[in-house]
Scaffold this active site. Structure first.
Site, PDB file in Angstrom:
ATOM      1  N   MET A 140       0.959  -1.137   0.027  1.00 56.56           N
ATOM      2  CA  MET A 140       0.075   0.097  -0.113  1.00 56.56           C
ATOM      3  C   MET A 140       0.759   1.264   0.005  1.00 56.56           C
ATOM      4  O   MET A 140       1.687   1.596   0.971  1.00 56.56           O
ATOM      5  CB  MET A 140      -1.065   0.072   1.170  1.00 56.56           C
TER       6      MET A 140
ATOM      7  N   GLN B 221       7.767  -4.524  -4.939  1.00 55.80           N
ATOM      8  CA  GLN B 221       6.859  -4.409  -5.993  1.00 55.80           C
ATOM      9  C   GLN B 221       7.277  -3.341  -6.894  1.00 55.80           C
ATOM     10  O   GLN B 221       7.603  -2.194  -6.598  1.00 55.80           O
ATOM     11  CB  GLN B 221       5.566  -4.111  -5.726  1.00 55.80           C
TER      12      GLN B 221
ATOM     13  N   CYS C 263      -2.950  -1.629 -10.286  1.00 57.30           N
ATOM     14  CA  CYS C 263      -3.208  -0.402  -9.729  1.00 57.30           C
ATOM     15  C   CYS C 263      -4.133   0.337 -10.507  1.00 57.30           C
ATOM     16  O   CYS C 263      -4.028   0.307 -11.860  1.00 57.30           O
ATOM     17  CB  CYS C 263      -1.783   0.413  -9.681  1.00 57.30           C
TER      18      CYS C 263
ATOM     19  N   LYS D 264       0.741  -9.240  -9.343  1.00 54.03           N
ATOM     20  CA  LYS D 264      -0.367  -8.882  -8.334  1.00 54.03           C
ATOM     21  C   LYS D 264      -1.318  -8.186  -9.477  1.00 54.03           C
ATOM     22  O   LYS D 264      -0.976  -7.227 -10.175  1.00 54.03           O
ATOM     23  CB  LYS D 264      -0.376  -7.800  -7.317  1.00 54.03           C
TER      24      LYS D 264
ATOM     25  N   ASN E  73      -7.148 -11.453  -2.442  1.00 55.57           N
ATOM     26  CA  ASN E  73      -7.030 -10.069  -1.911  1.00 55.57           C
ATOM     27  C   ASN E  73      -8.486  -9.443  -1.934  1.00 55.57           C
ATOM     28  O   ASN E  73      -9.202  -9.658  -3.015  1.00 55.57           O
ATOM     29  CB  ASN E  73      -5.813  -9.431  -2.168  1.00 55.57           C
ATOM     30  N   GLY E  74      -8.724  -8.643  -0.804  1.00 60.54           N
ATOM     31  CA  GLY E  74      -9.989  -7.851  -1.017  1.00 60.54           C
ATOM     32  C   GLY E  74     -10.877  -8.046  -0.038  1.00 60.54           C
ATOM     33  O   GLY E  74     -11.628  -8.901   0.054  1.00 60.54           O
ATOM     34  N   ASP E  75     -10.843  -6.990   0.887  1.00 59.12           N
ATOM     35  CA  ASP E  75     -12.062  -7.071   1.996  1.00 59.12           C
ATOM     36  C   ASP E  75     -11.851  -8.266   2.991  1.00 59.12           C
ATOM     37  O   ASP E  75     -12.852  -8.606   3.530  1.00 59.12           O
ATOM     38  CB  ASP E  75     -13.260  -7.032   1.436  1.00 59.12           C
TER      39      ASP E  75
ATOM     40  N   GLY F  55      -4.893  -5.979   3.595  1.00 63.14           N
ATOM     41  CA  GLY F  55      -4.235  -4.652   3.179  1.00 63.14           C
ATOM     42  C   GLY F  55      -4.960  -3.479   4.431  1.00 63.14           C
ATOM     43  O   GLY F  55      -4.784  -3.540   5.282  1.00 63.14           O
TER      44      GLY F  55
HETATM   45  C1  LIG Z   1      -3.824   3.408   0.335  1.00 63.96           C
HETATM   46  C2  LIG Z   1      -3.471   2.279  -0.482  1.00 63.96           C
HETATM   47  C3  LIG Z   1      -2.402   2.218  -1.288  1.00 63.96           C
HETATM   48  C4  LIG Z   1      -2.172   1.066  -1.897  1.00 63.96           C
HETATM   49  N1  LIG Z   1      -1.151   0.996  -2.978  1.00 63.96           N
HETATM   50  C5  LIG Z   1      -0.900  -0.164  -3.531  1.00 63.96           C
HETATM   51  C6  LIG Z   1       0.411  -0.628  -4.072  1.00 63.96           C
HETATM   52  O1  LIG Z   1       1.347   0.291  -3.912  1.00 63.96           O
HETATM   53  N2  LIG Z   1       0.394  -1.635  -4.884  1.00 63.96           N
HETATM   54  C7  LIG Z   1      -0.575  -2.750  -5.076  1.00 63.96           C
HETATM   55  O2  LIG Z   1      -0.520  -3.561  -5.612  1.00 63.96           O
HETATM   56  N3  LIG Z   1      -1.754  -2.396  -4.422  1.00 63.96           N
HETATM   57  C8  LIG Z   1      -1.848  -1.133  -3.652  1.00 63.96           C
HETATM   58  N4  LIG Z   1      -3.150  -0.850  -3.211  1.00 63.96           N
HETATM   59  C9  LIG Z   1      -4.216  -1.958  -3.028  1.00 63.96           C
HETATM   60  C10 LIG Z   1      -4.078  -2.941  -2.104  1.00 63.96           C
HETATM   61  O3  LIG Z   1      -3.042  -3.626  -2.131  1.00 63.96           O
HETATM   62  C11 LIG Z   1      -5.316  -4.076  -1.796  1.00 63.96           C
HETATM   63  O4  LIG Z   1      -5.181  -4.621  -3.088  1.00 63.96           O
HETATM   64  C12 LIG Z   1      -6.507  -3.231  -1.849  1.00 63.96           C
HETATM   65  O5  LIG Z   1      -6.611  -2.347  -0.740  1.00 63.96           O
HETATM   66  C13 LIG Z   1      -7.563  -4.309  -1.511  1.00 63.96           C
HETATM   67  O6  LIG Z   1      -7.286  -5.243  -0.326  1.00 63.96           O
HETATM   68  P1  LIG Z   1      -7.892  -4.810   1.279  1.00 63.96           P
HETATM   69  O7  LIG Z   1      -9.342  -5.013   1.063  1.00 63.96           O
HETATM   70  O8  LIG Z   1      -7.229  -5.902   2.234  1.00 63.96           O
HETATM   71  O9  LIG Z   1      -7.369  -3.293   1.408  1.00 63.96           O
HETATM   72  C14 LIG Z   1      -3.121   0.242  -2.284  1.00 63.96           C
HETATM   73  C15 LIG Z   1      -4.534   0.295  -1.467  1.00 63.96           C
HETATM   74  C16 LIG Z   1      -4.637   1.372  -0.838  1.00 63.96           C
HETATM   75  C17 LIG Z   1      -5.844   1.579   0.139  1.00 63.96           C
END
Ligand SMILES: Cc1cc2nc3c(=O)[nH]c(=O)nc-3n(C[C@H](O)[C@H](O)[C@H](O)COP(=O)(O)O)c2cc1C
Length: 334
Positions: free
Chosen positions: A17, A70, A100, A139, A200-202, A223
């Site tokens: 993140m 990454q 992304c 990813k 991944n996700g939620d 995340g």
């Molecule tokens: C603030 C923020 C920054 C993120 N930056 C990246 C990143 O640098 N690389 C990436 O692959 N995903 C990034 N993501 C996506 C997360 O890795 C993840 O896929 C997404 O938040 C869903 O997972 P979660 O529901 O567990 O948060 C980011 C998400 C958030 C909220």
């Protein structure tokens, strides 16, 4: 699941993140049971131009292992050269960002933009695979939108070209972070996927993690559920592996981590920068707490680390005293 020298059962990944999963945050999550860490995404173009900031993002300590770095980009050449440079820093794996959703990234064909050009994505994968010897992962998302689901093509490309594991954020690019991640895809993807599948996700509770493993995931990635809540990893681990339920942390416990995280942050970034950068974490640590807005105002008005720590100690010792601090002492941040 194996990553390089590490064999991990029911692996729990901390999601990359941007501006969150820096060195201090990764250490906190590792301490509380995250098995695998990944850096924030780093621009391949910045790496090949040796931009110092990108090298800082790439640095890690040995206690963070296994850790992946990454990278994102759309040029085959820069992605390949940056992967070679990253390998010199000896992470356990390199992760290719093909997910992304942010406009300024996808508009340049980077991140999820690669899902619109799978031929290029394949060339990037092949080129990186042939240029580095450490494990390489990817990813990605389900697809660009619900009419353009590319995950099965991406899985095929990945496994035919030596990718070691794949992480799927169970949303499309169009979804961004909206709505609910669609876990019903897990079993369908797993049927086609011969390499380890990380989902991944939620995923926010031990029950969520267990359900994702039940549906066929080989690993889960957390995340937002870990921000201000690093114990989530330990709780998931205990529940998934042993069926043991650990209650969610109370406020005092959360403030103790906040304090530790804050101290690591100041050590890493220095006092002036560290205090400002840490402000984004307060809402997460104090989420659900009745005096949150007062606490936040107090914390972000402080310019010195000792002043922030005094407030955090006060909350640990006698939280009700927060109400007694007069409003006048809340300064406006510069
Ligand atoms: C603030 C923020 C920054 C993120 N930056 C990246 C990143 O640098 N690389 C990436 O692959 N995903 C990034 N993501 C996506 C997360 O890795 C993840 O896929 C997404 O938040 C869903 O997972 P979660 O529901 O567990 O948060 C980011 C998400 C958030 C909220």
């Amino acid at each position: 699941m194996r990553i390089g020298n590490y064999q991990i059962s029911y692996p729990l990944f901390l999601a990359p993140m941007d501006d969150i999963t820096d060195h201090p945050f990764r250490l906190i999550c590792k301490e509380w049971g995250a098995d695998v860490l990944i850096s924030e995404f780093i621009s391949a173009e910045a790496i090949v131009r040796y931009v110092p900031q990108s090298f800082r993002k790439m640095s890690f300590d040995k206690e963070e292992r296994p850790i992946g770095i990454q990278i994102y980009g759309s040029s085959i050449d820069s992605m390949t050269k940056s992967a070679q440079i990253v390998q010199e820093h000896a992470p356990d794996f390199i992760d290719i960002n093909a997910g992304c959703w942010v406009k300024k990234i996808v508009s340049k064909g980077e991140g999820a933009g690669l899902l619109k050009d799978l031929i290029k994505l394949e060339k990037i994968i092949v080129s990186i695979r042939n240029s580095v010897s450490i494990p390489v992962s990817i990813k990605t998302r389900l697809g660009w939108d619900s009419n353009n689901i590319t995950i099965f093509n991406v899985v095929k490309i990945a496994q035919e070209n030596g990718i070691d594991f794949i992480t799927v954020h169970l949303r499309t690019r169009e979804d961004g972070l909206k709505g609910k991640a669609d876990w019903s895809w897990i079993s369908k993807i797993k049927e086609e996927c011969k390499i380890p599948l990380i989902v991944n996700g939620d995923i926010k509770t031990p029950e969520d993690a267990k359900e994702c493993f039940r549906l066929g995931a080989d690993g889960v990635m957390i995340g937002r559920g870990a921000i201000g809540n690093p114990l989530i990893f330990h709780r998931c681990k205990k529940y998934v592996e042993e069926g043991v339920t650990i209650p969610p942390p109370d406020l005092i416990e959360r403030v103790k981590w906040c304090l530790k995280h804050f101290e690591l942050h100041i050590q890493y970034y220095g006092e002036e920068k560290g205090i400002v950068l840490f402000r984004k974490f307060y809402n997460w640590y104090f989420c659900g707490y009745p005096y949150i807005s007062k606490i936040r105002k107090l914390l972000i008005s402080r310019r010195y680390a000792n002043e922030v720590k005094e407030i955090l100690y006060l909350i640990i010792e006698s939280p009700e005293k927060i109400q007694e601090i007069p409003h006048e002492s809340v300064e406006t941040p510069q």
